[in-house]
Write a protein that holds these residues in place. Structure first.
Motif, short mmCIF file in Angstrom:
data_model
loop_
_atom_site.label_atom_id
_atom_site.label_comp_id
_atom_site.label_asym_id
_atom_site.label_seq_id
_atom_site.Cartn_x
_atom_site.Cartn_y
_atom_site.Cartn_z
N UNK A 187 32.88 72.89 20.80
CA UNK A 187 32.10 71.90 21.54
C UNK A 187 32.91 70.66 21.88
N UNK A 188 33.85 70.29 21.01
CA UNK A 188 34.72 69.16 21.33
C UNK A 188 35.53 69.42 22.59
N UNK A 189 36.08 70.64 22.70
CA UNK A 189 36.82 70.99 23.90
C UNK A 189 35.94 71.01 25.14
N UNK A 190 34.73 71.53 25.00
CA UNK A 190 33.81 71.60 26.14
C UNK A 190 33.41 70.20 26.60
N UNK A 191 33.10 69.31 25.65
CA UNK A 191 32.75 67.95 26.02
C UNK A 191 33.88 67.23 26.72
N UNK A 192 35.11 67.46 26.23
CA UNK A 192 36.27 66.84 26.87
C UNK A 192 36.50 67.34 28.27
N UNK A 193 36.34 68.65 28.48
CA UNK A 193 36.55 69.24 29.81
C UNK A 193 35.56 68.67 30.82
N UNK A 194 34.29 68.63 30.45
CA UNK A 194 33.27 68.15 31.38
C UNK A 194 33.44 66.66 31.70
N UNK A 195 33.81 65.87 30.70
CA UNK A 195 33.98 64.44 30.93
C UNK A 195 35.16 64.16 31.85
N UNK A 196 36.29 64.86 31.62
CA UNK A 196 37.46 64.67 32.49
C UNK A 196 37.12 65.10 33.92
N UNK B 262 33.58 64.11 24.82
CA UNK B 262 33.19 63.44 26.07
C UNK B 262 33.69 62.00 26.13
N UNK B 263 33.70 61.33 25.00
CA UNK B 263 34.11 59.93 25.00
C UNK B 263 35.61 59.75 25.05
#
Length: 466
Positions: free
Chosen positions: A266-275, A319-320
């Motif tokens: 989930x950390x990777x998914x949140x990062x991908x969507x935010x970028x 995401x942050x």
């Protein structure tokens, strides 16, 4: 409670709360668990895939075609060297009793794996497996730095740098944090190596970029990735491997390990969507490179947090962190003009620091986390968290500079201008990555057509023209 650490995941202060079975096992003879052994062995093999094809393809696709093999060769040679050194002295100096130097470095009682045999255990798994799993951590950390000096460092210098950096940086840092050193006793919330692996490598990357200087033509010539499908393939393998990298740190096949793996995903998914969202708003189009960059940023940030936060917190950590990394890659890097070829500092270094702070925040029970050690609050946990990260950054800067100076004094750091223009594949290794139908080196033709041309609008992590 003063338990001998068996995994980089487990902070001294909260270990009994997280894994009470380990606390009870102090007074009993450890027993081999076939399930735990199978789980950790599988994780070790997947982390190896994360290193060799994963990191290799991820970086190789970002190079210009004339340097693709040089990056692949630097990574596989570095990993091979580190694995041998880990067996010779790395494991012992990290995890063996260091006597009077225990706080800073381990001892020599397990040099060449002396005393390790098929019957010795660490927790519920064979010690040989523990040696291999921790070898994967040692072997993947220094090659991350390759992304900072790609396309301009001599191969001989790379090997010397890797061997020296492992010895004077990684091994002491790993011992202090994981092997019973003084950092371990502070109770920092860093589950799977945010400091020792990512913050450490990220700061080293910045030092390498500053010491070596920019590539010839940086800011005025085409330096976009030559093969995004290759980078995508490598990035996808990194994401898969990251689940094993973090999940295996539980050293047990249980529900806690599954939460860790879920949080990592989930950390990777949140990062991908935010970028993607930031890039879409900034450039008007989302790019594959941006999604990959965000994924790695989110994975780096969740590395220290994955054992302390809940699933919702894991998404927010990823995401942050991405917008902060975008700022460093897009603004800070170009304002100061350093050539961190593949943005190792901007992604690994920055995301590890931000992730370390977010770990403490989202570890709060009110935000779905597991809380803090007895007597600690968010604020009292944040102080040692930040201080140890600053300590890690300082050690990384100093030891990286020393390793570069040693390599430079022995063989010189940079290839000459002619070799850099020709490409390191031919100049350093005498081979080419691609050939056209007539046998002409494809990379040379590509570069001949690109010389002097303005740099097109790149993806979020590609160097721009000034």
């Amino acid at each position: 409670m003063n338990l001998k650490p068996v995994c980089p995941a487990l902070s001294l202060a909260i270990l009994p709360a997280l894994l009470p079975s380990l606390a009870q096992a102090q007074d009993t003879e450890p027993v081999l668990s076939a399930g735990d052994t199978a789980f950790v062995a599988t994780c070790a093999l997947i982390v190896m895939l994360m290193m060799l094809p994963g990191l290799g393809l991820f970086y190789a696709g970002m190079t210009r075609s004339k340097n693709v093999l040089s990056v692949l060769t630097q990574i596989i040679a570095s990993i091979s060297l580190i694995c041998v050194l880990w067996i010779l002295y790395g494991y012992s100096l990290t995890f063996a009793d260091g006597g009077g130097m225990q706080g800073l470095i381990g001892g020599t009682s397990k040099l060449f794996l002396s005393g390790v045999n098929a019957d010795s255990l660490v927790g519920t798994i064979p010690e040989y497996l523990y040696v291999m799993f921790m070898m994967m951590f040692a072997a993947i950390t220094p090659p991350i730095i390759v992304g900072a000096f790609a396309e301009r460092m001599k191969f001989a210098a790379v090997l010397i740098f890797m061997g020296v950096w492992l010895t004077i940086n990684y091994i002491p840092m790993a011992h202090m944090a994981w092997g019973g050193g003084w950092v371990f006793g502070i109770g920092v919330q860093d589950f799977a190596g945010g400091n020792v692996v990512h913050l450490n490598a990220g700061m080293a990357a910045l030092v390498c970029a500053l010491v070596l200087g920019p590539r010839k033509g940086y800011g005025s010539q085409m330096m976009a990735p030559h093969n995004m499908t290759m980078t995508y393939t490598g990035g996808a393998m990194l994401w898969v491997g990251w689940l094993a990298f973090c999940g295996g740190c539980a050293l047990a096949a249980n529900g806690y390990a599954m939460v860790i793996m879920l949080n990592t995903m989930l950390g990777g998914a949140g990062g991908a969507l935010a970028w993607m969202a930031v890039e879409w708003a900034h450039r008007g189009k989302p790019s594959t490179f941006g999604l990959l960059s965000g994924t790695i940023a989110g994975l780096v940030a969740i590395t220290p947090a994955c054992g302390f936060v809940g699933p919702a917190g894991a998404i927010l950590v990823g995401a942050l962190v991405s917008p902060v990394c975008v700022f460093f890659v897009e603004v800070v890097k170009h304002r100061f003009g350093y050539d961190d070829s593949f943005d190792v500092f901007g992604v690994h270094g920055v995301a590890a620091f931000v992730g370390g702070i977010l770990t403490v925040i989202f570890a709060a029970p009110a935000l779905g986390g597991i809380g803090y050690a007895e007597g600690r609050t968010m604020l009292s946990q944040m102080l040692p968290q930040v201080l140890i990260m600053l300590f890690s950054m300082t050690v990384s800067v100093v030891t990286t500079w020393i390793a570069l100076k040693i390599a430079g004094a022995l063989v010189g750091l940079r290839v000459d201008e002619e070799a850099e223009l020709e490409g390191l594949d031919i100049a350093e290794h005498g081979e080419v990555g691609y050939r056209l139908g007539d046998g002409v080196y494809g990379g040379a033709l590509v570069m001949a057509g690109a010389e002097g041309q303005p740099v097109p609008r790149p993806a979020m992590t590609v160097a721009k023209a000034h």
